[in-house]
Design an enzyme around this catalytic site. Structure first.
Site, short mmCIF file in Angstrom:
data_model
loop_
_atom_site.label_atom_id
_atom_site.label_comp_id
_atom_site.label_asym_id
_atom_site.label_seq_id
_atom_site.Cartn_x
_atom_site.Cartn_y
_atom_site.Cartn_z
CB CYS A 107 13.20 33.04 63.70
SG CYS A 107 13.85 34.10 65.08
CB CYS A 125 13.44 36.41 63.34
SG CYS A 125 15.63 35.71 63.75
#
Length: 106
Positions: free
Chosen positions: A31, A28
């Site tokens: 993230c 991600c």
């Protein structure tokens, strides 16, 4: 930040005083964006115990808890969810700080 490895461990940490669960995944990009300032957040908010939860390892929990975007943050106090910052949007340091501050006042 401690990494949650098992469902048993997850069930235990949500019963602690103030647990911040960060749901994330290695793949991600949003993230990865928050990673550089996480140590500073941990230092500035010692009231919380920070935990990393890999969304892919805990996909059933994510579905059960309505976590459909990452990174997402949930705060538990003594077994009860008291606050959540759950969305698929990129989160800024300032947004996360505001979330943590607001969570302390609940």
């Amino acid at each position: 930040m401690k990494t949650i490895e098992t469902n048993e461990e997850l069930q235990k940490v949500v019963k602690d005083d103030l647990s911040l669960l960060m749901f994330s995944a290695d793949w991600c990009p949003d993230c990865r964006f928050v990673e550089p300032f996480l140590p500073e957040l941990e230092a500035n908010y010692p009231e919380f115990t920070f935990y990393y939860v890999d969304r892919d390892k805990f996909i059933d929990t994510c579905a059960e808890w309505d976590i459909f975007g990452i990174p997402s943050f949930l705060v538990f106090k003594e077994g009860n969810e008291i606050s959540r910052f759950v969305s698929k949007d990129r989160k800024t340091k300032e947004e996360i700080e505001q979330f943590l501050t607001d969570s302390l006042n609940k």
